[in-house]
Design an enzyme around this catalytic site. Structure first.
Site, mmCIF file in Angstrom:
data_model
loop_
_atom_site.group_PDB
_atom_site.id
_atom_site.type_symbol
_atom_site.label_atom_id
_atom_site.label_comp_id
_atom_site.label_asym_id
_atom_site.label_seq_id
_atom_site.Cartn_x
_atom_site.Cartn_y
_atom_site.Cartn_z
ATOM 1 N N GLU A 91 8.195 17.109 -33.243
ATOM 2 C CA GLU A 91 9.100 18.243 -33.418
ATOM 3 C C GLU A 91 10.394 17.799 -34.065
ATOM 4 O OE1 GLU A 91 9.661 20.508 -29.808
ATOM 5 O OE2 GLU A 91 7.613 20.053 -29.165
ATOM 6 N N CYS A 108 6.420 9.491 -25.584
ATOM 7 C CA CYS A 108 7.515 8.634 -25.116
ATOM 8 C C CYS A 108 7.041 7.873 -23.882
ATOM 9 C CB CYS A 108 8.746 9.478 -24.774
ATOM 10 S SG CYS A 108 10.183 8.509 -24.270
ATOM 11 N N CYS A 115 11.138 15.863 -18.547
ATOM 12 C CA CYS A 115 10.914 15.955 -19.995
ATOM 13 C C CYS A 115 9.440 16.168 -20.292
ATOM 14 C CB CYS A 115 11.415 14.679 -20.678
ATOM 15 S SG CYS A 115 11.088 14.627 -22.457
ATOM 16 N N GLU A 154 11.882 7.574 -27.543
ATOM 17 C CA GLU A 154 13.049 6.769 -27.203
ATOM 18 C C GLU A 154 13.349 5.862 -28.399
ATOM 19 O OE1 GLU A 154 15.976 4.588 -26.415
ATOM 20 O OE2 GLU A 154 15.541 6.132 -24.918
ATOM 21 N N SER A 206 21.987 8.571 -22.266
ATOM 22 C CA SER A 206 21.454 9.468 -21.242
ATOM 23 C C SER A 206 21.858 8.944 -19.871
ATOM 24 C CB SER A 206 19.934 9.545 -21.350
ATOM 25 O OG SER A 206 19.557 10.136 -22.575
ATOM 26 N N LEU A 207 22.794 9.654 -19.234
ATOM 27 C CA LEU A 207 23.313 9.224 -17.937
ATOM 28 C C LEU A 207 22.604 9.991 -16.811
ATOM 29 C CD1 LEU A 207 25.421 7.308 -16.753
ATOM 30 C CD2 LEU A 207 27.095 9.163 -16.889
ATOM 31 N N HIS A 208 22.758 11.300 -16.787
ATOM 32 C CA HIS A 208 22.049 12.224 -15.896
ATOM 33 C C HIS A 208 22.456 12.151 -14.420
ATOM 34 C CE1 HIS A 208 19.683 13.309 -19.300
ATOM 35 N NE2 HIS A 208 19.083 12.131 -19.373
ATOM 36 N N CYS A 325 12.380 20.064 -25.708
ATOM 37 C CA CYS A 325 11.676 19.085 -26.535
ATOM 38 C C CYS A 325 10.302 18.781 -25.971
ATOM 39 C CB CYS A 325 12.509 17.807 -26.625
ATOM 40 S SG CYS A 325 11.836 16.657 -27.832
#
Length: 355
Positions: A91, A108, A115, A154, A206-208, A325
């Site tokens: 995509e 990934c 995700c 990634e 990417s912390l999150h 995504c």
């Protein structure tokens, strides 16, 4: 396919570096390879052997990617389902304000639990030519002045190809270096190699969560960085290149939207050269994760702002088309499987069709 293979094909036709550069720039702008200026004919800048061989080069480039379907959204974005030469799909997303999100892998390996892409695992890497071909394809629809590597995959797990693509886009592709955004869960190789690149992209980490244990649960196969350590590495890179680190925080109701987490963000990011991108989760009906209520999202934004953390709400493009995504690709793969292996017709249905 990698970029140097296309350059080698041109060199084999007799193209010198100046000719390879002209043809590459035309390709990256989504234009015919023999395009000239208003006052320039092809024969003025390309040797005859190269002009005669351009159709074969065009065929090579055309096979890299093709548009399988386009899905416009009300926010001005459009999700592009892109098919590769081997039939795999990725995509790309045309973003408002001349941006484009590209994929660097099919699937990934990180396995982020929220995700869709991670659910399929890693199927294969994209070559550098396949990555930049997504930009060339998108430029047939609208201008692209910013490219973010935040699509499927990634980027740190496909580092050579991604850095080749970034170098080309930041030179012949005409995109400003800070408008090339390398998004990663954090990988030691990123912090080792990016500072030495000619084109130094902006970095999105990417912390999150600020809780190391929760981060390991949400990102099960990411490098085991403590969030504070990751922020320090990001801060060092930001100061070196002169543009802020973007921290990505997918907001999950009841998981990482607590007051303790917000206070943790303030402890980590106040005074840092950083932007916090809060991305409310794109919920589906049967998801185990949900998006917080709108009022809670605005409370979080106000609280972080008031306490010295520059915060932006980044809704995933294409909310109205279930555009998280990987969702588009997953739906397409499901349709293909159903066509190849249709469900058997129940006996009562067959009986009903008989005279």
């Amino acid at each position: 396919m990698r970029i140097h293979e296309i350059h080698q094909q041109l060199a084999g036709l007799g193209a010198k570096p100046v000719h390879i550069g002209r043809v590459t720039r035309a390709w990256l702008q989504g234009q015919p390879l023999d395009v000239g200026t208003r006052h320039q004919r092809t024969e003025d800048f390309l040797p005859l052997s190269v002009r005669n061989g351009l159709p074969s080069v065009s065929d090579t480039i055309a096979r890299l990617v093709r548009l399988r379907s386009e899905h416009p959204a009300v926010d001005g974005s459009a999700r592009l389902l892109v098919e590769l030469a081997d039939g795999q799909m990725v995509e790309s997303v045309l973003l408002p304000r001349d941006g484009l999100c590209v994929s660097s892998q099919v699937g990934c390996a990180v396995g982020c639990v929220f995700c869709m892409t991670g659910k399929s695992g890693l199927l294969r890497q994209l070559g550098s030519a396949e990555i930049v071909a997504q930009v060339a394809l998108a430029r047939r629809f609208r201008p692209v002045k910013k490219v973010v590597f935040m699509g499927m995959g990634e980027p740190a797990h496909n580092l050579d190809n991604v850095l080749e693509a970034i170098d080309l886009l930041g030179t012949d592709g005409g995109i400003g270096h800070k408008n090339l955004v390398f998004s990663t869960v954090g990988d030691p190789r990123v912090f080792e190699r990016l500072p030495h690149q000619y084109v130094k992209p902006a970095l999105a980490l990417s912390l999150h969560t600020t809780d190391a244990g929760l981060r390991r649960a949400l990102l099960p196969r990411a490098p085991a960085f403590d969030p504070a350590e990751l922020v320090e590495l990001g801060e060092r890179y930001a100061r070196q290149v002169g543009y802020p680190i973007q921290y990505q925080w997918t907001l999950l109701k009841g998981i990482n939207d607590s007051q303790d987490e917000m206070d943790g963000i303030i402890r980590l990011l106040r005074g840092k050269f950083a932007i916090m991108n809060v991305i409310p989760y794109n919920s589906l009906d049967d998801d185990e994760f949900q998006r917080p209520e709108a009022e809670r999202i605005h409370q979080i934004m106000r609280y972080l702002h008031e306490n010295g953390v520059l915060t932006k709400i980044r809704n995933s493009a294409g909310q109205d088309i279930d555009g998280g995504c990987g969702q588009l690709r997953a739906r397409a793969e499901r349709v293909i499987r159903e066509r190849q292996h249709p469900a058997p017709v129940p006996p009562q249905s067959r009986c009903a069709e008989q005279p």
